[in-house]
Design a protein around this motif. Structure first.
Motif, PDB file in Angstrom:
ATOM      1  N   GLU A 168      30.822  57.003  72.951  1.00  0.00           N
ATOM      2  CA  GLU A 168      31.016  56.179  71.764  1.00  0.00           C
ATOM      3  C   GLU A 168      30.679  54.739  72.114  1.00  0.00           C
ATOM      4  N   ILE A 169      29.735  54.185  71.360  1.00  0.00           N
ATOM      5  CA  ILE A 169      29.256  52.839  71.642  1.00  0.00           C
ATOM      6  C   ILE A 169      30.229  51.828  71.019  1.00  0.00           C
ATOM      7  N   THR A 170      30.977  51.145  71.847  1.00  0.00           N
ATOM      8  CA  THR A 170      31.919  50.116  71.417  1.00  0.00           C
ATOM      9  C   THR A 170      31.644  48.821  72.175  1.00  0.00           C
ATOM     10  N   GLY A 171      32.348  47.784  71.769  1.00  0.00           N
ATOM     11  CA  GLY A 171      32.181  46.510  72.441  1.00  0.00           C
ATOM     12  C   GLY A 171      32.589  46.569  73.902  1.00  0.00           C
ATOM     13  N   LYS A 172      33.620  47.325  74.215  1.00  0.00           N
ATOM     14  CA  LYS A 172      34.073  47.442  75.598  1.00  0.00           C
ATOM     15  C   LYS A 172      33.036  48.156  76.460  1.00  0.00           C
ATOM     16  N   VAL A 173      32.384  49.171  75.892  1.00  0.00           N
ATOM     17  CA  VAL A 173      31.352  49.887  76.631  1.00  0.00           C
ATOM     18  C   VAL A 173      30.172  48.958  76.925  1.00  0.00           C
ATOM     19  N   VAL A 174      29.770  48.170  75.929  1.00  0.00           N
ATOM     20  CA  VAL A 174      28.673  47.228  76.125  1.00  0.00           C
ATOM     21  C   VAL A 174      29.044  46.213  77.200  1.00  0.00           C
ATOM     22  N   HIS A 175      30.271  45.740  77.174  1.00  0.00           N
ATOM     23  CA  HIS A 175      30.715  44.776  78.181  1.00  0.00           C
ATOM     24  C   HIS A 175      30.750  45.399  79.572  1.00  0.00           C
ATOM     25  N   ALA A 176      31.184  46.653  79.652  1.00  0.00           N
ATOM     26  CA  ALA A 176      31.256  47.320  80.952  1.00  0.00           C
ATOM     27  C   ALA A 176      29.870  47.556  81.544  1.00  0.00           C
ATOM     28  N   ILE A 177      28.861  47.768  80.690  1.00  0.00           N
ATOM     29  CA  ILE A 177      27.531  48.105  81.184  1.00  0.00           C
ATOM     30  C   ILE A 177      26.691  46.851  81.442  1.00  0.00           C
ATOM     31  N   LEU A 178      26.692  45.913  80.504  1.00  0.00           N
ATOM     32  CA  LEU A 178      25.842  44.729  80.628  1.00  0.00           C
ATOM     33  C   LEU A 178      26.615  43.437  80.900  1.00  0.00           C
ATOM     34  N   GLY A 179      27.898  43.470  80.650  1.00  0.00           N
ATOM     35  CA  GLY A 179      28.697  42.275  80.894  1.00  0.00           C
ATOM     36  C   GLY A 179      28.649  41.250  79.780  1.00  0.00           C
ATOM     37  N   LEU A 180      28.221  41.625  78.592  1.00  0.00           N
ATOM     38  CA  LEU A 180      28.191  40.685  77.476  1.00  0.00           C
ATOM     39  C   LEU A 180      29.598  40.466  76.924  1.00  0.00           C
ATOM     40  N   PRO A 181      29.911  39.259  76.472  1.00  0.00           N
ATOM     41  CA  PRO A 181      31.228  38.996  75.868  1.00  0.00           C
ATOM     42  C   PRO A 181      31.462  39.913  74.670  1.00  0.00           C
ATOM     43  N   TYR A 182      32.662  40.517  74.565  1.00  0.00           N
ATOM     44  CA  TYR A 182      32.953  41.447  73.480  1.00  0.00           C
ATOM     45  C   TYR A 182      34.166  41.030  72.669  1.00  0.00           C
ATOM     46  N   GLN A 183      34.710  39.891  72.916  1.00  0.00           N
ATOM     47  CA  GLN A 183      35.844  39.390  72.149  1.00  0.00           C
ATOM     48  C   GLN A 183      35.467  38.051  71.519  1.00  0.00           C
ATOM     49  N   GLY A 184      36.138  37.742  70.445  1.00  0.00           N
ATOM     50  CA  GLY A 184      35.873  36.474  69.776  1.00  0.00           C
ATOM     51  C   GLY A 184      35.275  36.670  68.393  1.00  0.00           C
ATOM     52  N   ALA A 185      34.753  35.602  67.832  1.00  0.00           N
ATOM     53  CA  ALA A 185      34.226  35.617  66.468  1.00  0.00           C
ATOM     54  C   ALA A 185      32.856  36.283  66.408  1.00  0.00           C
ATOM     55  N   GLU A 186      32.514  36.723  65.214  1.00  0.00           N
ATOM     56  CA  GLU A 186      31.198  37.304  64.982  1.00  0.00           C
ATOM     57  C   GLU A 186      30.134  36.203  65.016  1.00  0.00           C
ATOM     58  N   ILE A 187      28.990  36.555  65.540  1.00  0.00           N
ATOM     59  CA  ILE A 187      27.895  35.591  65.640  1.00  0.00           C
ATOM     60  C   ILE A 187      27.260  35.390  64.267  1.00  0.00           C
ATOM     61  N   GLU A 188      27.055  34.136  63.912  1.00  0.00           N
ATOM     62  CA  GLU A 188      26.406  33.788  62.654  1.00  0.00           C
ATOM     63  C   GLU A 188      25.132  33.003  62.932  1.00  0.00           C
ATOM     64  N   PHE A 189      24.138  33.255  62.090  1.00  0.00           N
ATOM     65  CA  PHE A 189      22.867  32.549  62.197  1.00  0.00           C
ATOM     66  C   PHE A 189      22.618  31.804  60.888  1.00  0.00           C
ATOM     67  N   VAL A 190      22.284  30.529  60.995  1.00  0.00           N
ATOM     68  CA  VAL A 190      22.071  29.689  59.826  1.00  0.00           C
ATOM     69  C   VAL A 190      20.744  28.951  59.966  1.00  0.00           C
ATOM     70  N   GLN A 191      20.385  28.250  58.885  1.00  0.00           N
ATOM     71  CA  GLN A 191      19.151  27.467  58.894  1.00  0.00           C
ATOM     72  C   GLN A 191      19.423  26.055  58.372  1.00  0.00           C
ATOM     73  N   ASP A 192      20.417  25.401  58.937  1.00  0.00           N
ATOM     74  CA  ASP A 192      20.740  24.044  58.516  1.00  0.00           C
ATOM     75  C   ASP A 192      19.878  23.035  59.283  1.00  0.00           C
ATOM     76  N   ASN A 193      20.135  21.754  59.043  1.00  0.00           N
ATOM     77  CA  ASN A 193      19.330  20.702  59.668  1.00  0.00           C
ATOM     78  C   ASN A 193      19.485  20.681  61.186  1.00  0.00           C
ATOM     79  N   ALA A 194      20.703  20.938  61.654  1.00  0.00           N
ATOM     80  CA  ALA A 194      20.924  20.928  63.101  1.00  0.00           C
ATOM     81  C   ALA A 194      20.115  22.025  63.786  1.00  0.00           C
ATOM     82  N   VAL A 195      20.057  23.182  63.162  1.00  0.00           N
ATOM     83  CA  VAL A 195      19.294  24.286  63.736  1.00  0.00           C
ATOM     84  C   VAL A 195      17.798  23.984  63.702  1.00  0.00           C
TER      85      VAL A 195
END
Length: 389
Positions: free
Chosen positions: A240-267
């Motif tokens: 079962e593909i979960t955030g913990k499995v992804v973290h265990a295999i690749l080491g990517l952060p799996y806790q915290g807020a969802e990633i958002e992508f925007v197109q504002d002036n700063a970006v």
């Protein structure tokens, strides 16, 4: 009824022509004649007293401007001889011919004269075509643009909504960007750059050493992934593909807020700054992953350019790439400071990309998979390395 002369016949008698024409008229009659007598060139017989027929005109005409009397059934009617060069409202036009017209000032002018007998009816007012409201036109144009965008969106979603599965030409799976790109970048990092990567939540990536993927094994593993239930179905079990499995295999952060992508002036400013290192100012920027790694190798500084370069290489190799050989710049639309990457759930971002790219891959004939193929393949070895396996 007298016969009207045609073509090359000489028209000498205005009275004969008007007498031959026995039809009602409601306005002036213009007769353009080719005659030897200049005074008989054009006659404007203006009928007064609302008479409907033209009677006999005198055979002998004086100069233009003279008043003539036409005999009618109700009595004599006055008319005036005028000179006209109007070419409007032709009836049965005769062939073109050249003639000379002598005006009152005895000047001679040579021009093309069309031999004709013209009946000019009373002009009627033509109703003006109804004008469309400008607001309606704008709304229609806006609706047209919306319809075009909707059609493009539907065409793009058609692949994902398609029921049938397209068979591949060969049972292999390829990826656009080799894992060697990421391993080469990791080997070239300075101590300061490695420290920033660790603080950003990607510490385990510093041990990444994969250089290539077996294409046939990748195909079988990708076929085993169930995108509806988000699990990898194997002969000896299910992952079962979960955030913990992804973290265990690749080491990517799996806790915290969802990633958002925007197109504002700063970006937008961030994008300009990143593209400027490749000499790109405006328009679409086509940059290869190897070019990004070369920029990282040129300096050991930890600045915003390095942070953006690292995220671009990491995201294209491990999470999602373009369908072509150029890097995807989607990660640069990250809606936060680049030093805050550890606060976001990168593992869940990988899972979403895996589901989307698997659906598209199953419904196209392309052998290239743009999703996290490295994660799926490594997860097999991770699963069989577990004690219960």
């Amino acid at each position: 009824m007298a016969e009207i002369p045609r073509r090359n016949s000489v028209r000498r008698s205005t009275r004969l022509i008007l007498k031959s024409l026995k039809r009602p008229i409601t306005g002036p009659v213009y007769v353009d004649l080719e005659a030897d007598d200049a005074d008989q060139v054009i006659i404007d017989a203006t009928i007064s007293e609302n008479n409907n027929h033209v009677g006999d005109l005198p055979e002998t005409m004086n100069n233009v401007g003279d008043t003539v009397i036409v005999e009618e059934n109700k009595g004599p009617v006055r008319g005036q001889v005028t000179l006209s060069d109007s070419d409007n409202d032709f009836v049965d036009p005769a062939p073109w011919s050249k003639s000379k017209e002598k005006r009152q000032d005895n000047t001679v002018e040579t021009r093309n004269v069309k031999r004709k007998l013209v009946l000019k009816e009373t002009e009627k007012e033509i109703p003006e075509a109804p004008r469309l409201n400008d607001n309606k036109i704008k709304l229609k144009a806006k609706k047209s643009n919306v319809d075009d965008k909707a059609q493009k969106r539907k065409a793009k979603e058609k692949i994902e909504e398609r029921i049938e599965i397209v068979e591949k030409a060969d049972e292999i799976t390829k990826i656009r960007i080799s894992p060697r790109i990421l391993s080469d970048m990791i080997c070239a990092l300075s101590d300061a750059q490695q420290q920033w990567i660790e603080d950003a939540g990607f510490k385990n990536l510093l041990k990444f050493e994969l250089v290539e993927l077996p294409q046939r094994l990748s195909y079988k593993v990708l076929q085993s992934f169930d995108e509806k239930n988000c699990m990898l179905v194997l002969k000896n079990g299910v992952i079962e593909i979960t955030g913990k499995v992804v973290h265990a295999i690749l080491g990517l952060p799996y806790q915290g807020a969802e990633i958002e992508f925007v197109q504002d002036n700063a970006v937008q400013e961030r994008l300009k700054k990143w593209r400027s290192q490749f000499g790109i100012s405006n328009g679409q920027s086509l940059v290869k992953a190897s070019d990004v790694v070369d920029k990282i190798k040129q300096t050991g500084d930890v600045d915003d350019t390095f942070k953006m370069n690292f995220l671009v290489v990491m995201a294209n190799v491990l999470i999602r790439s373009n369908t072509n050989n150029f890097v995807s710049q989607a990660v640069l639309y990250f809606n936060d400071d680049l030093d805050h990457c550890a606060k976001y759930n990168w593992a869940n971002y990988l899972i979403k990309s895996l589901v989307i790219t698997k659906k598209r891959w199953m419904r196209t004939s392309s052998l290239f998979f743009t999703g996290p193929m490295i994660f799926l393949l490594v997860s097999i070895f991770w699963f069989y390395s577990l004690p219960h396996s």
